[in-house]
Design an enzyme around this catalytic site. Sequence first.
Site, PDB file in Angstrom:
ATOM      1  N   ASP A   7      45.317 -48.553 -17.866  1.00 29.81           N
ATOM      2  CA  ASP A   7      46.171 -47.414 -17.550  1.00 29.81           C
ATOM      3  C   ASP A   7      47.623 -47.693 -17.975  1.00 29.81           C
ATOM      4  O   ASP A   7      47.992 -48.841 -18.223  1.00 29.81           O
ATOM      5  CB  ASP A   7      46.087 -47.185 -16.034  1.00 29.81           C
ATOM      6  CG  ASP A   7      46.908 -46.016 -15.571  1.00 29.81           C
ATOM      7  OD1 ASP A   7      47.017 -45.016 -16.309  1.00 29.81           O
ATOM      8  OD2 ASP A   7      47.462 -46.102 -14.445  1.00 29.81           O
ATOM      9  N   ASP A   9      50.992 -45.712 -16.494  1.00 31.20           N
ATOM     10  CA  ASP A   9      51.989 -45.636 -15.423  1.00 31.20           C
ATOM     11  C   ASP A   9      51.617 -46.509 -14.231  1.00 31.20           C
ATOM     12  O   ASP A   9      50.499 -46.450 -13.719  1.00 31.20           O
ATOM     13  CB  ASP A   9      52.150 -44.174 -14.972  1.00 31.20           C
ATOM     14  CG  ASP A   9      52.601 -43.304 -16.135  1.00 31.20           C
ATOM     15  OD1 ASP A   9      53.438 -43.770 -16.921  1.00 31.20           O
ATOM     16  OD2 ASP A   9      52.096 -42.184 -16.268  1.00 31.20           O
TER      17      ASP A   9
END
Lengths: 173, 173
Positions: A7, A9
Amino acid sequence: MERIAIDMDEVIADALAKFIKLYNRDYNIPLDLKIDAGNEIYHHVPENVNQKWFDYINEPGFFRDLEVIADSQRVIKALQQKYDVYIVSAAMEFRNSLIDKYDWLAEHFPFIDWQHIMFCGKKIVDADIIIDDRSKNFVNFKGRTLLYTSPHNLLITEYERVSTWEEVAGLLL
Amino acid sequence: MERIAIDMDEVIADALAKFIKLYNRDYNIPLDLKIDAGNEIYHHVPENVNQKWFDYINEPGFFRDLEVIADSQRVIKALQQKYDVYIVSAAMEFRNSLIDKYDWLAEHFPFIDWQHIMFCGKKIVDADIIIDDRSKNFVNFKGRTLLYTSPHNLLITEYERVSTWEEVAGLLL
């Protein structure tokens, strides 16, 4: 070669620090604001501006100058020697994030080519390992899940957890 | 609910017609140019401009005004009643395509929400059915593959083929 989906953020890009910086600029929220376990940024700002984060995140440029999470570059580079590494971000939620995230990756992770970048909505990714701070992305995932620590997920106990990229290196390298 | 991953270019968006239109504008290539089986556009234009397609495709706006492939909207809307439908495009190859493709989908397929859109490189998508004109995207795919006919893939025989959205409807609805 096993595939890892990583991922952006709160895992390799520090979006939370940017929110705090903007709330500080506009509403004097302290820069050293601590988010309580289980909370989001909007739980820690005055009620009349607690939806302001949504304006910030939709502004062109929001994602372009995020700080890189410590050690993520070095460890991901090392992971590439042993795994097929993909960046998988739910960028589709925010139209203006697409080009910022693309350029941010090109600047900070130039060793990840376009074939290994995925901007999606639901993370229906065919991988063996996923590293993410949002456990909702683990729901239909069949492989190994590593929950990357962020204040909002501190109360979640049902997943294997990593809190630094050093810990990821210890587990996967 | 079974998941379907549907490609964009040459499946729901007519990129080939746009190439021909631009080559016509700049080099008088006939608008009714027929691409021979197995060939790409660059096999049918003068050698000195056969890489021009790469400039065209990288120009902002290229993907914004593509024609919609016939019946794709109606059939995909119907598929949504029976399947979990995703649009999966290898958009990462072309930085400037991201926002154009996003806006094009919002205009022509407003019934597909952001959760069901994926811009990627390699199509490592966890789905049951894939509809794509490029058989390279089938290599590691574990589900059912439907090769959507485009001139460049006409010589490929090892995959189940569909040539219109009516045919897709006949097979899947």
